[in-house]
Design a protein around this motif. Structure first.
Motif, PDB file in Angstrom:
ATOM      1  N   GLY A  75       7.336 -70.192  75.803  1.00 31.97           N
ATOM      2  CA  GLY A  75       6.593 -69.947  74.319  1.00 31.97           C
ATOM      3  C   GLY A  75       7.101 -68.749  73.643  1.00 31.97           C
ATOM      4  O   GLY A  75       6.600 -68.589  72.546  1.00 31.97           O
ATOM      5  N   SER A  76       7.786 -67.848  74.117  1.00 30.71           N
ATOM      6  CA  SER A  76       8.433 -66.464  73.496  1.00 30.71           C
ATOM      7  C   SER A  76       9.735 -66.755  73.062  1.00 30.71           C
ATOM      8  O   SER A  76      10.750 -67.416  73.610  1.00 30.71           O
ATOM      9  CB  SER A  76       8.510 -65.560  74.655  1.00 30.71           C
ATOM     10  N   ALA A  77       9.766 -66.403  71.732  1.00 30.55           N
ATOM     11  CA  ALA A  77      10.934 -66.795  70.837  1.00 30.55           C
ATOM     12  C   ALA A  77      12.304 -65.846  71.285  1.00 30.55           C
ATOM     13  O   ALA A  77      13.441 -66.446  71.533  1.00 30.55           O
ATOM     14  CB  ALA A  77      11.029 -66.496  69.329  1.00 30.55           C
ATOM     15  N   ARG A  78      12.017 -64.836  71.878  1.00 29.05           N
ATOM     16  CA  ARG A  78      13.040 -63.716  72.170  1.00 29.05           C
ATOM     17  C   ARG A  78      13.440 -64.106  73.762  1.00 29.05           C
ATOM     18  O   ARG A  78      14.715 -64.341  74.175  1.00 29.05           O
ATOM     19  CB  ARG A  78      12.371 -62.364  72.275  1.00 29.05           C
ATOM     20  N   ASP A  79      12.605 -64.406  74.593  1.00 32.28           N
ATOM     21  CA  ASP A  79      12.969 -64.970  75.848  1.00 32.28           C
ATOM     22  C   ASP A  79      13.825 -66.249  75.670  1.00 32.28           C
ATOM     23  O   ASP A  79      14.536 -66.485  76.394  1.00 32.28           O
ATOM     24  CB  ASP A  79      11.764 -65.157  76.927  1.00 32.28           C
ATOM     25  N   THR A  80      13.151 -67.180  75.067  1.00 35.72           N
ATOM     26  CA  THR A  80      14.009 -68.656  74.796  1.00 35.72           C
ATOM     27  C   THR A  80      15.347 -68.474  74.392  1.00 35.72           C
ATOM     28  O   THR A  80      16.282 -68.694  74.846  1.00 35.72           O
ATOM     29  CB  THR A  80      13.197 -69.594  73.713  1.00 35.72           C
ATOM     30  N   ARG A 100      -3.543 -56.605  47.377  1.00 34.24           N
ATOM     31  CA  ARG A 100      -4.626 -56.135  48.322  1.00 34.24           C
ATOM     32  C   ARG A 100      -4.031 -55.580  49.737  1.00 34.24           C
ATOM     33  O   ARG A 100      -4.053 -56.442  50.706  1.00 34.24           O
ATOM     34  CB  ARG A 100      -5.759 -57.015  48.565  1.00 34.24           C
ATOM     35  N   ILE A 101      -3.718 -54.206  49.588  1.00 36.21           N
ATOM     36  CA  ILE A 101      -2.915 -53.764  50.809  1.00 36.21           C
ATOM     37  C   ILE A 101      -3.843 -52.704  51.559  1.00 36.21           C
ATOM     38  O   ILE A 101      -4.452 -51.979  51.081  1.00 36.21           O
ATOM     39  CB  ILE A 101      -1.575 -53.098  50.158  1.00 36.21           C
ATOM     40  N   ASN A 102      -3.832 -53.023  52.783  1.00 30.51           N
ATOM     41  CA  ASN A 102      -4.825 -51.972  53.559  1.00 30.51           C
ATOM     42  C   ASN A 102      -3.922 -50.797  54.208  1.00 30.51           C
ATOM     43  O   ASN A 102      -2.727 -50.970  54.199  1.00 30.51           O
ATOM     44  CB  ASN A 102      -5.411 -53.002  54.622  1.00 30.51           C
ATOM     45  N   HIS A 103      -4.665 -50.007  54.664  1.00 28.43           N
ATOM     46  CA  HIS A 103      -3.828 -48.680  54.953  1.00 28.43           C
ATOM     47  C   HIS A 103      -3.686 -48.683  56.383  1.00 28.43           C
ATOM     48  O   HIS A 103      -2.967 -48.029  56.981  1.00 28.43           O
ATOM     49  CB  HIS A 103      -4.959 -47.403  54.861  1.00 28.43           C
ATOM     50  N   ALA A 104      -4.204 -49.846  57.173  1.00 26.74           N
ATOM     51  CA  ALA A 104      -3.836 -49.863  58.742  1.00 26.74           C
ATOM     52  C   ALA A 104      -3.710 -51.471  59.134  1.00 26.74           C
ATOM     53  O   ALA A 104      -4.815 -52.095  58.606  1.00 26.74           O
ATOM     54  CB  ALA A 104      -4.570 -49.038  59.498  1.00 26.74           C
ATOM     55  N   TYR A 105      -2.693 -51.838  60.095  1.00 31.87           N
ATOM     56  CA  TYR A 105      -2.948 -53.152  60.520  1.00 31.87           C
ATOM     57  C   TYR A 105      -2.632 -53.168  62.009  1.00 31.87           C
ATOM     58  O   TYR A 105      -1.888 -52.164  62.594  1.00 31.87           O
ATOM     59  CB  TYR A 105      -1.664 -53.944  59.702  1.00 31.87           C
ATOM     60  N   LEU A 106      -3.282 -54.308  62.679  1.00 37.43           N
ATOM     61  CA  LEU A 106      -3.195 -54.393  63.802  1.00 37.43           C
ATOM     62  C   LEU A 106      -2.462 -55.857  64.404  1.00 37.43           C
ATOM     63  O   LEU A 106      -3.157 -56.645  64.165  1.00 37.43           O
ATOM     64  CB  LEU A 106      -4.306 -54.298  64.557  1.00 37.43           C
ATOM     65  N   PHE A 107      -1.346 -55.709  64.684  1.00 36.37           N
ATOM     66  CA  PHE A 107      -0.575 -57.129  65.191  1.00 36.37           C
ATOM     67  C   PHE A 107      -0.489 -57.214  66.755  1.00 36.37           C
ATOM     68  O   PHE A 107      -0.102 -56.310  67.538  1.00 36.37           O
ATOM     69  CB  PHE A 107       1.053 -57.114  64.770  1.00 36.37           C
ATOM     70  N   SER A 108      -1.279 -58.334  67.296  1.00 39.20           N
ATOM     71  CA  SER A 108      -1.263 -58.584  68.657  1.00 39.20           C
ATOM     72  C   SER A 108      -0.988 -59.913  68.896  1.00 39.20           C
ATOM     73  O   SER A 108      -0.710 -60.670  68.097  1.00 39.20           O
ATOM     74  CB  SER A 108      -2.716 -58.183  68.964  1.00 39.20           C
ATOM     75  N   GLY A 109      -0.238 -60.042  70.149  1.00 38.53           N
ATOM     76  CA  GLY A 109      -0.180 -61.264  70.770  1.00 38.53           C
ATOM     77  C   GLY A 109       0.871 -61.187  71.910  1.00 38.53           C
ATOM     78  O   GLY A 109       1.516 -60.000  72.286  1.00 38.53           O
ATOM     79  N   PRO A 110       1.366 -62.404  72.704  1.00 39.50           N
ATOM     80  CA  PRO A 110       2.492 -62.247  73.776  1.00 39.50           C
ATOM     81  C   PRO A 110       3.747 -61.686  73.355  1.00 39.50           C
ATOM     82  O   PRO A 110       4.045 -61.391  71.974  1.00 39.50           O
ATOM     83  CB  PRO A 110       2.565 -63.607  73.976  1.00 39.50           C
ATOM     84  N   PHE A 132      -1.094 -62.745  67.053  1.00 38.92           N
ATOM     85  CA  PHE A 132      -0.116 -63.874  66.902  1.00 38.92           C
ATOM     86  C   PHE A 132      -0.130 -64.673  68.176  1.00 38.92           C
ATOM     87  O   PHE A 132      -0.989 -64.465  69.066  1.00 38.92           O
ATOM     88  CB  PHE A 132       1.378 -63.061  67.076  1.00 38.92           C
ATOM     89  N   ARG A 133       0.599 -65.907  68.272  1.00 36.83           N
ATOM     90  CA  ARG A 133       0.466 -66.886  69.260  1.00 36.83           C
ATOM     91  C   ARG A 133       1.865 -67.196  69.746  1.00 36.83           C
ATOM     92  O   ARG A 133       2.754 -66.777  69.329  1.00 36.83           O
ATOM     93  CB  ARG A 133      -0.215 -68.120  69.023  1.00 36.83           C
ATOM     94  N   LEU A 134       1.900 -67.961  71.051  1.00 36.89           N
ATOM     95  CA  LEU A 134       3.179 -68.338  71.718  1.00 36.89           C
ATOM     96  C   LEU A 134       3.375 -69.422  70.493  1.00 36.89           C
ATOM     97  O   LEU A 134       2.682 -70.306  69.988  1.00 36.89           O
ATOM     98  CB  LEU A 134       2.730 -68.901  73.003  1.00 36.89           C
ATOM     99  N   ILE A 135       4.830 -69.634  70.620  1.00 34.91           N
ATOM    100  CA  ILE A 135       5.683 -70.803  69.594  1.00 34.91           C
ATOM    101  C   ILE A 135       5.510 -72.090  70.280  1.00 34.91           C
ATOM    102  O   ILE A 135       5.702 -72.197  71.220  1.00 34.91           O
ATOM    103  CB  ILE A 135       6.857 -70.198  69.085  1.00 34.91           C
ATOM    104  N   PRO A 136       5.020 -73.042  69.562  1.00 33.11           N
ATOM    105  CA  PRO A 136       4.883 -74.314  70.019  1.00 33.11           C
ATOM    106  C   PRO A 136       6.153 -75.031  70.457  1.00 33.11           C
ATOM    107  O   PRO A 136       7.343 -74.369  69.606  1.00 33.11           O
ATOM    108  CB  PRO A 136       4.177 -75.080  69.051  1.00 33.11           C
ATOM    109  N   PRO A 137       6.416 -75.938  71.384  1.00 39.19           N
ATOM    110  CA  PRO A 137       7.802 -76.394  71.695  1.00 39.19           C
ATOM    111  C   PRO A 137       8.397 -77.286  70.508  1.00 39.19           C
ATOM    112  O   PRO A 137       9.838 -76.870  70.286  1.00 39.19           O
ATOM    113  CB  PRO A 137       7.480 -77.346  72.783  1.00 39.19           C
ATOM    114  N   SER A 138       7.804 -77.766  69.730  1.00 39.21           N
ATOM    115  CA  SER A 138       8.465 -78.353  68.436  1.00 39.21           C
ATOM    116  C   SER A 138       9.026 -77.495  67.600  1.00 39.21           C
ATOM    117  O   SER A 138      10.235 -77.654  67.335  1.00 39.21           O
ATOM    118  CB  SER A 138       7.412 -79.459  67.891  1.00 39.21           C
ATOM    119  N   ALA A 139       8.293 -76.464  67.282  1.00 38.84           N
ATOM    120  CA  ALA A 139       8.944 -75.384  66.300  1.00 38.84           C
ATOM    121  C   ALA A 139      10.042 -74.639  67.184  1.00 38.84           C
ATOM    122  O   ALA A 139      11.029 -74.294  66.395  1.00 38.84           O
ATOM    123  CB  ALA A 139       7.783 -74.254  65.851  1.00 38.84           C
TER     124      ALA A 139
END
Length: 655
Positions: A213-218, A35-45, A176-183
């Protein structure tokens, strides 16, 4: 040149994406079901995996075994779209921050109609999609709404609200959300193990907090620490110095000093902070984080074990001890002061001065009237009582000495200025006089009557603000002492009634009836209105309790009533010649500014009117009756009518 950690350890499948299971699991399910859609929107920090997930989505769609949630990693499209791969001609990644105009959108629209060269789908990944102009979105609107079967759009943005509504409504939105400290810690430990560098456990909380909480910044912060690591690896001291965070020893010293109300320790810590070159703003922020951890440890004892508080084991033990020395109300108040202080520090020319003022505010809760300061005072009281110390230092207060018998207490200057003769006579009547030799003994009061306290008896200062609360037991002196409190209560109910009471005085109290006097007859009538009378009665009930009835009269009415002495006049006082001239009414000289016969004010009430009985004080000795005036000869009705008509005609005689 070494590859950055966030690029070197970029996820290649949805299973490797950390902390975004709420997004990756539905996408894997949709790919497995086709079930593949023609457009997706990924949002988050920023740095949470939006663009990486978009690339994984394109890799899963074009895998030779796909569409599949787990790409094989061996075919041409999988190798081309790997984190370190060269890319594919069928997957176009566009940065809308620099290519968001209408011309770029039109070029992209023209290229979209071409079929893919070697893959199953043509995928357009538009990063920072909120930077596309409205004209650019309008140029893409038709093709996004009805694209060819081989075309798929993936928009990635940190601000989905800025994406055109018509575009957003045609996509499947995955936040998308910020990554929790444990993960995040698991990710860092896995990367450090792959790099083969030793890192002290106390460093991970600092890196995670710096990453936000940002994987790239961390991973960028960790990469910086690994680049400067020595033979011993990354130590806590090196991380504190490099990241600019506050040393935990300074935070411990500040918290301990606040718990002990040690002003010297508090300001000494700030001085050490300045000598070490730390930023006061960063120290306030780190202290706020420490207070947050203490609140959690105080409220949730297992917070250190379930990941709510992240700190080394030895530091957790110190924080648990600190949390036991401070009550939750005190910790909450400290946190609120620091939170508001951080806003004050923004743009301040002297952040250290602001920090010192914040600490002084925390040390002196008595200057605040909020509930937090009250809770802290109660907690201090409990600690002193538990330690066996007195609850609070007793102030050196001296009770006012009782005046000698027969002497009235000192009155304020305003009362001496505005006291009327009738009021002074009533006060002298209520003041007990010493017995003289030869005077008859006073008659005994009935057994059923309750003796009232003397009206002029001296009262302590504390009793002045809280007179007797039993209705009928408040005398004139007590009510006059608490009259400012009554006016304050009236002010809270009606400003207009308070203004009308300006110049009004308490004349007498009979049971539950309070008689007020006012020199202005129009204001007397206004104060006698039910609305104002009820407001004053409610104010009296608030101050002295009970149910009260209020009456307001003009001093002239009281003077007319007081004209009949209830006791023989004193020796030497002048008697009014009433017996010699029966039937003649006493006339007084009208004061200047008073109303005349033609004014709109009501005439003065006579003694024979149906006024309620008012206690009649004796005639003052210093104010004899004014001399009688000759009454004019009576005028017959015909002459009076003729004079009125003449006056109406402007002085012309009538026939």
């Amino acid at each position: 040149m070494a590859l950055a950690l966030y690029r070197k350890y970029r996820p290649a499948t949805f299973a490797e994406v950390v902390g975004q299971e709420h997004v990756t699991e539905p996408l894997r399910t949709a790919l497995a079901a086709g079930r593949i859609n023609h457009a997706y929107l990924f949002s988050g920090p920023r740095g949470c995996g939006k663009t990486s997930s978009a690339r994984i989505m394109a890799r899963s769609l074009n895998c030779v075994e796909g569409p599949t949630p787990d790409p094989c990693g061996k075919c041409g499209p999988c190798r081309a779209l790997a984190p370190e791969g060269p890319g594919s001609v069928d997957v176009t990644e566009l940065d809308a921050a620099s290519h968001g105009g209408v011309d770029d959108a039109r070029e992209l629209r023209d290229r979209a109609f071409y079929a893919p060269a070697e893959s199953r789908y043509r995928v357009f990944i538009i990063d920072e999609a909120h930077m596309v102009t409205p004209q650019g979105f309008n140029a893409l609107l038709k093709i996004v709404e009805e694209p060819p079967e081989h075309l798929i759009f993936i928009f990635a943005t940190t601000e989905p609200d800025k994406v055109l509504t018509t575009i957003r409504s045609r996509t499947h939105h995955y936040p998308f959300r910020l990554i929790p400290p444990s993960a995040m810690r698991e990710l860092l430990e896995r990367n450090v193990a792959a790099e083969g560098v030793r890192v002290e456990p106390a460093v991970y909380p600092l890196v995670i907090r710096a990453g936000g909480g940002s994987a790239r910044d961390t991973q960028s912060v960790l990469d910086q620490l690994l680049a400067g690591a020595g033979p011993e690896g990354v130590t806590y001291e090196r991380a504190v110095a490099l990241l600019g965070v506050t040393d935990s020893a300074l935070l411990d010293a500040m918290v301990d000093a606040l718990a002990a109300d040690d002003a010297k320790g508090v300001f000494g810590t700030i001085d050490r902070l300045a000598e070490a070159g730390h930023d006061p703003r960063r120290f306030a922020s780190d202290l706020l984080d420490r207070l947050r951890d203490l609140i959690l440890l105080r409220s949730v004892p297992e917070a250190a074990h379930n990941g709510m508080v992240s700190a080394p084991e030895e530091q957790i033990e110190r924080m648990v001890a600190q949390a036991q020395n401070l009550q939750p109300g005190t910790l909450t108040r400290y946190a609120e002061i620091l939170h508001n202080g951080l806003l004050e520090m923004r743009g301040a020319t002297s952040p250290r001065l602001v920090l010192e003022l914040l600490c002084s505010r925390m040390l002196l809760p008595e200057v605040s009237d909020d509930s937090g300061a009250t809770l802290q005072r109660l907690e201090r009281l409990e600690r002193r009582l538990a330690a066996g110390a007195p609850a609070a230092p007793q102030a050196n207060r001296t009770a006012p000495a009782d005046p000698p018998a027969g002497r009235e207490p000192a009155r304020s200057g305003s009362e001496r200025v505005f006291e009327r003769p009738s009021q002074r006579a009533a006060r002298e009547r209520e003041t007990p006089q010493p017995r003289r030799d030869g005077d008859p003994a006073p008659a005994a009061a009935p057994a059923a009557a309750t003796p009232e306290p003397p009206a002029a008896a001296p009262r302590p200062a504390a009793d002045a603000a809280s007179p007797q609360s039993t209705p009928g037991r408040v005398d004139v002196a007590g009510l006059r002492q608490c009259w400012p409190q009554v006016l304050a209560a009236v002010r809270t109910m009606s400003r207009s009634t308070e203004a009308l009471l300006t110049g009004a005085t308490v004349h007498s109290v009979e049971g539950t009836t309070v008689v007020l006097t006012h020199p202005a007859q129009p204001l007397v009538r206004r104060l006698s209105e039910p609305r104002n009378v009820d407001c004053i009665a409610r104010a009296l009930a608030q101050v002295v309790s009970g149910e009260w009835t209020v009456r307001c009269v003009h001093p002239s009415a009281l003077s007319a009533v007081e004209g009949r002495p209830s006791s023989p006049p004193a020796a030497g006082a002048r008697q009014a010649p009433r017996a010699e001239q029966p039937g003649r009414a006493r006339t007084y000289q009208r004061p200047s500014g008073s109303a005349g016969p033609g004014d709109s004010e009501a005439p003065r009430p006579r003694v024979a009117t149906s006024e309620p009985d008012i206690p009649l004080p004796p005639e003052p000795e210093e104010e004899p009756y004014p001399p009688d005036e000759e009454e004019p000869e009576p005028i017959d009705p015909e002459t009076r009518a003729r004079n009125l008509i003449t006056e109406h005609l402007g002085g012309r005689p009538i026939d």
